[in-house]
Design a protein around this motif. Structure first.
Motif, PDB file in Angstrom:
ATOM      1  N   ALA A 286       1.162  -1.637  -0.105  1.00 52.86           N
ATOM      2  CA  ALA A 286      -0.060  -0.349  -0.186  1.00 52.86           C
ATOM      3  C   ALA A 286       0.724   1.100   0.450  1.00 52.86           C
ATOM      4  CB  ALA A 286      -0.797  -0.246   1.074  1.00 52.86           C
ATOM      5  N   MET A 287       2.398   1.338   0.597  1.00 53.40           N
ATOM      6  CA  MET A 287       2.785   1.862   0.378  1.00 53.40           C
ATOM      7  C   MET A 287       3.266   2.806  -1.384  1.00 53.40           C
ATOM      8  SD  MET A 287       6.273   2.374   2.708  1.00 53.40           S
ATOM      9  CE  MET A 287       6.003   2.279   3.994  1.00 53.40           C
ATOM     10  N   PRO A 288       3.089   3.850  -0.896  1.00 60.18           N
ATOM     11  CA  PRO A 288       3.395   4.462  -2.449  1.00 60.18           C
ATOM     12  C   PRO A 288       5.370   4.779  -2.707  1.00 60.18           C
ATOM     13  CG  PRO A 288       3.197   6.876  -0.851  1.00 60.18           C
ATOM     14  CD  PRO A 288       2.748   5.269   0.128  1.00 60.18           C
ATOM     15  N   HIS A 289       5.444   4.450  -3.441  1.00 57.93           N
ATOM     16  CA  HIS A 289       7.088   4.366  -4.454  1.00 57.93           C
ATOM     17  C   HIS A 289       8.039   5.091  -3.944  1.00 57.93           C
ATOM     18  CE1 HIS A 289       9.713   2.094  -6.443  1.00 57.93           C
ATOM     19  NE2 HIS A 289      10.744   3.238  -7.319  1.00 57.93           N
ATOM     20  N   ARG A 290       7.910   6.608  -3.094  1.00 59.72           N
ATOM     21  CA  ARG A 290       8.504   7.205  -3.001  1.00 59.72           C
ATOM     22  C   ARG A 290       8.889   6.774  -2.007  1.00 59.72           C
ATOM     23  NH1 ARG A 290       5.708  13.053  -3.531  1.00 59.72           N
ATOM     24  NH2 ARG A 290       5.477  12.235  -1.822  1.00 59.72           N
ATOM     25  N   GLY A 291       7.842   6.439  -0.882  1.00 59.92           N
ATOM     26  CA  GLY A 291       8.136   6.299   0.946  1.00 59.92           C
ATOM     27  C   GLY A 291       9.449   4.972   0.859  1.00 59.92           C
ATOM     28  N   ARG A 292       9.615   4.023  -0.061  1.00 58.50           N
ATOM     29  CA  ARG A 292      10.206   2.999   0.445  1.00 58.50           C
ATOM     30  C   ARG A 292      10.696   2.532   0.396  1.00 58.50           C
ATOM     31  NH1 ARG A 292       7.024  -1.027  -4.331  1.00 58.50           N
ATOM     32  NH2 ARG A 292       4.426  -0.076  -3.786  1.00 58.50           N
TER      33      ARG A 292
END
Length: 53
Positions: free
Chosen positions: A11-17
């Motif tokens: 569910a996490m956006p790609h930027r925060g991974r």
């Protein structure tokens, strides 16, 4: 716990991974070190901890 972590990761956006991966790696290493320290304490003979001091 693993399934919850996988769902949160999906569910996490790609930027925060990247930040999430770093935090998870640090938490894992701290928990692993604590578990291994306890394991080594159990495997040592009773008298060896006293003689090391």
């Amino acid at each position: 716990m693993l399934a919850l972590g996988v769902l949160a990761g999906l569910a996490m956006p790609h930027r925060g991974r990247r930040l999430a991966k770093q935090i998870c790696a640090e938490v894992f290493l701290m928990a692993w070190a604590a578990l291994m320290a306890g394991c080594f304490r159990m495997t040592l003979p009773k008298g060896s901890a006293d003689s090391a001091e």
